[in-house]
Design a protein around this motif. Structure first.
Motif, PDB file in Angstrom:
ATOM      1  N   LYS A  38       0.847  -1.192   0.000  1.00  0.00           N
ATOM      2  CA  LYS A  38       0.000   0.000   0.000  1.00  0.00           C
ATOM      3  C   LYS A  38       0.885   1.245   0.000  1.00  0.00           C
ATOM      4  O   LYS A  38       2.016   1.217   0.485  1.00  0.00           O
ATOM      5  CB  LYS A  38      -0.895   0.017   1.240  1.00  0.00           C
ATOM      6  N   THR A  39       0.341   2.327  -0.537  1.00  0.00           N
ATOM      7  CA  THR A  39       1.103   3.578  -0.560  1.00  0.00           C
ATOM      8  C   THR A  39       0.587   4.596   0.440  1.00  0.00           C
ATOM      9  O   THR A  39       1.155   5.675   0.573  1.00  0.00           O
ATOM     10  CB  THR A  39       1.079   4.203  -1.974  1.00  0.00           C
ATOM     11  N   GLY A  40      -0.503   4.283   1.155  1.00  0.00           N
ATOM     12  CA  GLY A  40      -0.957   5.169   2.224  1.00  0.00           C
ATOM     13  C   GLY A  40      -1.554   6.464   1.721  1.00  0.00           C
ATOM     14  O   GLY A  40      -2.072   6.554   0.605  1.00  0.00           O
ATOM     15  N   TRP A  41      -1.467   7.504   2.545  1.00  0.00           N
ATOM     16  CA  TRP A  41      -2.038   8.807   2.218  1.00  0.00           C
ATOM     17  C   TRP A  41      -1.243   9.504   1.104  1.00  0.00           C
ATOM     18  O   TRP A  41      -0.046   9.269   0.949  1.00  0.00           O
ATOM     19  CB  TRP A  41      -2.036   9.707   3.457  1.00  0.00           C
ATOM     20  N   PRO A  42      -1.917  10.397   0.354  1.00  0.00           N
ATOM     21  CA  PRO A  42      -1.181  11.190  -0.643  1.00  0.00           C
ATOM     22  C   PRO A  42      -0.036  11.966   0.007  1.00  0.00           C
ATOM     23  O   PRO A  42      -0.184  12.488   1.111  1.00  0.00           O
ATOM     24  CB  PRO A  42      -2.254  12.132  -1.197  1.00  0.00           C
ATOM     25  N   LEU A  43       1.067  12.051  -0.671  1.00  0.00           N
ATOM     26  CA  LEU A  43       2.280  12.754  -0.266  1.00  0.00           C
ATOM     27  C   LEU A  43       2.919  12.166   0.986  1.00  0.00           C
ATOM     28  O   LEU A  43       4.073  11.775   0.984  1.00  0.00           O
ATOM     29  CB  LEU A  43       2.027  14.253  -0.054  1.00  0.00           C
ATOM     30  N   VAL A  44       2.166  12.084   2.073  1.00  0.00           N
ATOM     31  CA  VAL A  44       2.715  11.560   3.327  1.00  0.00           C
ATOM     32  C   VAL A  44       2.979  10.066   3.215  1.00  0.00           C
ATOM     33  O   VAL A  44       3.924   9.539   3.802  1.00  0.00           O
ATOM     34  CB  VAL A  44       1.762  11.855   4.503  1.00  0.00           C
ATOM     35  N   GLY A  45       2.147   9.342   2.429  1.00  0.00           N
ATOM     36  CA  GLY A  45       2.330   7.908   2.268  1.00  0.00           C
ATOM     37  C   GLY A  45       2.219   7.168   3.591  1.00  0.00           C
ATOM     38  O   GLY A  45       1.294   7.401   4.376  1.00  0.00           O
ATOM     39  N   GLU A  46       3.185   6.299   3.845  1.00  0.00           N
ATOM     40  CA  GLU A  46       3.207   5.547   5.098  1.00  0.00           C
ATOM     41  C   GLU A  46       4.318   6.044   6.030  1.00  0.00           C
ATOM     42  O   GLU A  46       4.727   5.336   6.948  1.00  0.00           O
ATOM     43  CB  GLU A  46       3.401   4.055   4.813  1.00  0.00           C
TER      44      GLU A  46
END
Length: 476
Positions: A38-46
């Motif tokens: 998974k890449t998580g949230w936009p910009l912040v990622g994981e």
């Protein structure tokens, strides 16, 4: 808590700025078989999850959930493939300049390098630095520094340890390793001058691996401010030293800075001030953060495990008894510290100061049946092998015998990396750790003041209370 908030603040900023919300990468939405994950949230990622969980837990959970070979995530604002296990390490180490090239997170570049280099030919700068550092940090060049290391270790213990019945190993180790680096690299030994350089490094090392959002209060913002102060101070030192060398027409070097100032590139031109500063900053960061972390956890285990301490004490006392009054250590003494180095390596296995390194894919390639697209960042990490029972049986046990004979299997023990980009400071770190071990154990018995001290992660593992130990001086 400060470390947590430094990651949460960018997340708040993210939601206040709708322009940052999700831009799909068309290339990745095609028919490519990408690594699972998974890449998580936009910009912040994981990145926040990584910070809260810690790198070891983050990596091991995703290896179990997604793939033991390679998985995808998003860290520091970048799509990233994390390569796991000895095969993953071997693949990345072996394909430098073939499928991959060096890559530094924006937070590192902005904090450590001059602005002119951030968006310029970073690969050329990195290549120059790496090859040059390998040359000046090889064993033959470092032998002359062993007596200086020994003398400064003795002085440090006299001033910082002897007057106290208890010390916090982490902060005093940072003070020693940084002062030693200033002396060996630049012949700076004035405490006030050293302090002017050391203070900004706290900001730099705390924010080197942070989400690249420049807002007041964030680790990234602090790293940029700290880096600017360090660069200004170093430029002043470099210009003054260059002036002195020109005035006396010096052609020999007495420290690493002098050598850099007298060094020429392939065109016969002297290295420019920014290149010299970047090299010095890299070495100082390693001394301030990674080497001091290594020293700290070696002493932590010696205080925690009496049977290990006794074996190290026996080896080091044999060396001490072979020396004349006041005689300093030399290369031949270091070579006798075989068990002590096994102990240090086992500490590096369990608490590695460096977490791994990044690369960038220069072309599409496949690994373990998955496609890594051009432009993706890759990450190899110590945490996929160092405590993996597949490579180290009973991995939580402190066992220096793992390094007897030929030692661990290739690509499993990687605190210094591997391949053409193996850490050039490996031998420097070995000498510094062993010299300091020798001085501490021949003068003190150690006892931990806090059992099971919590460790958090910034750029390196950080003991929450600084590893306080009680000191019991040996009878003379």
């Amino acid at each position: 808590m400060d470390a947590i908030f430094s990651y949460l603040l960018p997340l708040v900023a993210l939601f206040l700025s709708l322009s940052l919300i999700f831009r799909a990468n068309k290339r990745d939405s095609g028919n490519l078989k990408l690594p699972p994950g998974k890449t998580g949230w936009p910009l912040v990622g994981e990145s926040i999850i990584f910070a809260l969980a810690g790198p070891e837990r983050f990596i091991s959970e995703r290896m179990r959930k997604h793939s033991p070979d390679v998985f995808q995530t998003s860290l520091l604002g970048e799509k990233m493939a994390v390569f796991c296990g000895a095969p993953g390490n071997k693949f990345l180490f072996s394909n430098e300049k073939k499928l991959l090239t060096s890559w530094w997170p924006k937070s590192m570049k902005k904090a450590l390098l001059f602005p002119e280099f951030v968006d310029d030919s970073l690969k050329e700068v990195a290549a120059l630095s790496h090859g040059f550092l390998h040359e000046i940090l090889k064993p033959e060049a470092l032998k002359q520094y062993i007596p200086v290391m020994d003398s400064m270790a003795r002085q440090h213990l006299d001033e910082e340890w002897i007057p106290n019945g208890e010390v916090k190993v982490f902060p005093v180790s940072k003070k020693y390793t940084f002062a030693l680096a200033c002396e060996l690299f630049m012949s700076i030994n004035d405490p006030k001058h050293i302090e002017r350089l050391a203070n900004p490094f706290t900001l730099v090392t705390s924010g080197m691996f942070s989400v690249p959002i420049d807002l007041p209060g964030t680790a990234y913002n602090g790293a940029i401010r700290g880096g600017k102060m360090v660069r200004e101070e170093l430029l002043s030192i470099i210009r003054q030293r260059r002036k002195e060398l020109l005035e006396i027409k010096e052609t020999k070097y007495h420290d690493m800075l002098s050598r850099m100032l007298l060094e020429t590139d392939e065109n016969g031109e002297l290295l420019n001030e920014m290149t010299i500063s970047n090299n010095i900053i890299g070495m100082l960061v390693a001394s301030y953060e990674t080497t001091s972390t290594a020293v700290t956890f070696v002493l932590n285990y010696l205080a925690e495990l009496p049977h290990i301490y006794e074996a190290v004490f026996k080896e080091q006392m044999e060396i001490a008894k072979s020396k004349g009054p006041g005689e300093l250590l030399k290369w031949e003494d270091i070579e006798k510290m075989k068990y002590s180095w096994n102990v240090a390596r086992e500490a590096l296995r369990l608490m590695p100061p460096g977490q791994g390194a990044f690369r960038e894919a220069t072309t599409d390639f496949t690994y373990a049946g998955f496609t890594i697209p051009k432009g993706w960042k890759t990450f190899w990490t110590v945490h996929s092998t160092h405590r993996n029972p597949k490579y180290f049986p009973n991995p939580e046990k402190f066992d220096p015998s793992r390094f007897d004979g030929s030692g661990p299997a290739p690509y499993t023990f990687v605190p210094f990396g591997g391949g053409p980009r193996m850490c050039p400071g490996k031998e420097y770190a070995r000498l510094e750790v062993l010299v300091f071990m020798h001085n501490v154990v021949t003068r003190f018995k150690l006892e931990k003041a806090i059992a099971n001290e919590k460790v958090i992660y910034h750029s390196s593992p950080t003991p929450m209370s600084g590893v306080p130990v009680r000191l019991y001086p040996h009878e003379k």
